[in-house]
Scaffold this active site. Structure first.
Site, PDB file in Angstrom:
ATOM      1  CG  ASP A   1     -11.982   4.513   7.379  1.00 35.28           C
ATOM      2  OD1 ASP A   1     -13.311   4.806   7.230  1.00 35.28           O
ATOM      3  OD2 ASP A   1     -11.364   4.616   6.249  1.00 35.28           O
TER       4      ASP A   1
ATOM      5  CE  LYS B   1      -4.452   1.449   1.638  1.00 34.13           C
ATOM      6  NZ  LYS B   1      -5.683   1.000   2.524  1.00 34.13           N
TER       7      LYS B   1
END
Length: 669
Positions: free
Chosen positions: A155, A61
């Site tokens: 999140d 990522k």
């Protein structure tokens, strides 16, 4: 910055089309070869990559440049990535490594082939409560582990829940939102919203500050979405949605899907209470409540008033009692009792003038009861009304308060003492997962659910959490490991990797750990950095050229430099003096390392031959013999020569060893 709800897909193979990207083909930190991009979100892009050291496929990522270029953010991101790497849990996407390659901040993590919970919502929602809770259970288990470790996800949404092809459920992106939110204002008016707005807890919208209960709220919204196929709050703009989170309760799922049990509605209401004090303290508590509801569903229970009341936030219970139904137009049975009792008819009789006697008239017939009977009936009705009022009050008190007791304060007690205290209060005890504490000694109660002083149903259960004491870990033995192995060992021990210093070593191969700081056995707090000293191998040495120089001097120099000098051969040489170096291997000027071998060929000088003796021979025969052996011959008369022509003496003399072609001087008599 607002996340794209559908764009921030995590590391998963087969879920997104590979898109041409400048990162593809790069090798980060000489370890991760970047392959095709498989997802892109508001903060990062995810690539399939190959770990060249361990020969495995991973997900990398890469933070978008606007974030990765911020040094302060990058430092925070590193700290959070280290914390996230501590989460060794079967329902958490494993974080393998973190790095910064020339400003490219990245995470290397587990690659999950499969799909996301968002895909499940699209295909299956609305789904049965049993199926929805089965999907939420591993998510809450992962969050519970994070909350025990002091991490808040911030999140939680279907896009961050990955479902592998083999059915495993994994939660991704721990630590990322927290790293960003540290310097970001979360307001509904003047700031920006970090995290997907549909799942934001009210306190995140209002103040930007959140704890584990913000994750509980988001999990409750996800559960609502699984049950109904819709989000609880919709709006034309993110701000409108955020406003609804602050000012409107999440509606009961049964409003959209009739048939959902009331205790499931209560579970969603508890998890998504706008007042975070009314929510479960963390995911572990919510998971316990989910287990209770799942058990009721498995038993086929359609209605459980006690479970519903236990799960319903207290504020909603009060509103349910105080607020009459808009469809209820029938008066309460005692609404007008007092009026009926106090307004018995009063008749006025015709009174004759004072000077006129009243005629005697028979009493007219009447159907009304005597006044005494009317008074008794009114009194009875009044008593009934009072009883109803008192009974209603007692019932309301029992429902709202009487059936509850306060959770005793047992913090700091031993398990047995706490159990005795709770038993005396009429409560059952359940022991939850232990937790570390900086202030409570090991084996004593560090927290309870409900918290001390909170209301709990009489006969209910209080979960106690026992302290493991201060969380400390010993520095493991790292000497002799490779640098990668040492970093993995530190991660497994819940310690952090600090920095690496390289040092020359004549005895330890390059890349092997020489020592650590602090040293092995030192007790540290979690995530404390440990620095490594790693070998660079033997120090390099540039060879001096010793050809034509004394071999003994060369051997002494090699020894002083840590080299293994040796004479491998001796040869005759007409050009190099005896004892000097003819050649070296490796040759002079070559860079070698301490411990390497250097071989030399050393001269024995010219090759010698023996001079034959020609004394007493005639000059011609002697000259012919010596010249035949390659010598040069010079003649001279000896002192007192008689002119006979015979050799009286020679130099060099017979038997001497001389170089081939040497001159032999003959003295004649």
């Amino acid at each position: 910055m607002q996340h794209d709800e559908h764009g921030d897909r995590h590391a998963r193979a087969g879920g997104a089309d590979a898109v041409a990207d400048p990162m593809t083909g790069r090798v980060l930190e000489r370890r991760y070869r970047i392959g095709p991009r498989i997802a892109r979100g508001g903060m990062a892009s995810v690539y399939e990559a190959t770990d060249l050291r361990l020969d495995r496929t991973v997900a990398v990522k890469v933070m978008h440049p606007g974030l990765g270029d911020d040094n302060e953010f990058a430092e925070r991101f590193v700290r959070e990535a280290r914390s996230a790497a501590r989460l060794s849990h079967p329902n958490v996407v494993a974080v393998y490594d973190q790095g910064d390659d020339d400003g490219i901040v990245f995470l290397a993590m587990e690659l999950i082939p499969g799909h996301t919970l968002r895909d499940v919502v699209r295909k299956e929602a609305p789904m049965s409560p049993a199926r929805a809770l089965a999907l939420m259970e591993p998510v809450l288990s992962a969050l519970a582990a994070a909350h025990r470790a002091g991490l808040v996800h911030r999140d939680i949404k279907p896009e961050n829940v990955l479902i592998a092809d083999d059915g495993r459920v994994k939660v991704a992106d721990f630590g990322l939102a927290k790293a960003i939110s540290t310097d970001t204002q979360h307001t509904a008016t003047g700031g920006v919203l970090i995290g997907t707005v549909s799942y934001l807890a009210p306190e995140l919208v209002v103040s930007g500050r959140a704890d584990a209960r913000a994750d509980v709220y988001a999990a409750g919204v996800v559960l609502y979405e699984l049950l109904t196929g819709a989000k609880p709050h919709e709006g034309e703009t993110p701000i409108q949605v955020a406003y609804k989170h602050v000012h409107e309760d999440v509606p009961p799922p049964s409003r959209l899907e009739p048939g959902i049990p009331a205790y499931v509605d209560a579970l969603v209401a508890r998890a998504t209470a706008r007042d975070r004090e009314l929510r479960p303290a963390d995911a572990a508590v919510l998971l316990h409540q989910v287990h209770r509801v799942s058990h009721a569903l498995a038993e086929g229970v359609l209605d459980d008033a006690d479970l519903t009341a236990d799960l319903t936030p207290l504020r909603l219970q009060v509103e349910a009692v105080e607020a009459p139904s808009p469809d209820d137009t029938a008066p309460e049975p005692f609404d007008h009792v007092e009026l009926a009792a106090m307004t018995a008819p009063i008749r006025t009789m015709d009174r004759p003038p004072p000077d006129r006697p009243r005629p005697a008239r028979p009493a007219p017939p009447t159907d009304q009861p005597p006044v005494g009977r009317r008074s008794r009936k009114g009194l009875v009705l009044l008593l009934v009304a009072l009883l109803l009022i008192v009974g209603g009050g007692v019932g309301a008190w029992w429902f709202l308060d009487g059936r509850y007791t306060s959770t005793p304060g047992v913090l700091g007690m031993t398990q047995k003492s706490a159990e005795r205290q709770l038993d005396a209060a009429g409560l059952d005890t359940e022991v939850g997962d232990p937790a570390y504490s900086e202030t409570v000694a090991a084996g004593r109660v560090v927290s309870t659910d409900p918290e001390p002083g909170s209301k709990v149903l009489t006969g209910g259960t209080v979960t106690i959490v026992l302290s493991l004491g201060k969380e400390r870990y010993d520095v493991p033995k790292l000497k002799g490991l490779t640098e990668d192995e040492a970093q993995d060992a530190l991660t497994a021990t819940h310690l952090g990797f600090g920095s690496t210093t390289e040092k020359w070593s004549d005895t330890v191969a390059a890349g092997i750990v020489l020592s650590s700081s602090p040293k092995v056995g030192t007790t540290l707090r979690p995530d404390s950095p440990v620095d490594l000293v790693v070998s660079k191998g033997p120090q390099p040495v540039k060879l001096q050229d010793w050809v034509g120089k004394d071999a003994d001097d060369a051997l002494a120099w090699f020894k002083a430099k840590g080299l293994k000098g040796k004479v491998t051969k001796e040869e005759y040489s007409d050009d190099v003096a005896d004892g000097d170096v003819i050649s070296m291997d490796p040759p002079g000027g070559t860079t070698v390392h301490r411990g390497d071998a250097v071989s030399m060929v050393v001269s024995k000088g010219p090759e010698l031959v023996e001079v034959p003796s020609v004394r007493g021979e005639g000059v011609e025969a002697a000259t012919q013999k010596l010249e035949g052996l390659g010598f040069k011959v010079v003649t001279q008369n000896a002192s007192g020569s008689l002119g006979l022509g015979f050799v009286w003496s020679q130099s060099p003399g017979g038997g001497d060893m001389v170089a081939p072609g040497s001159t032999i001087t003959l003295s004649l008599i």
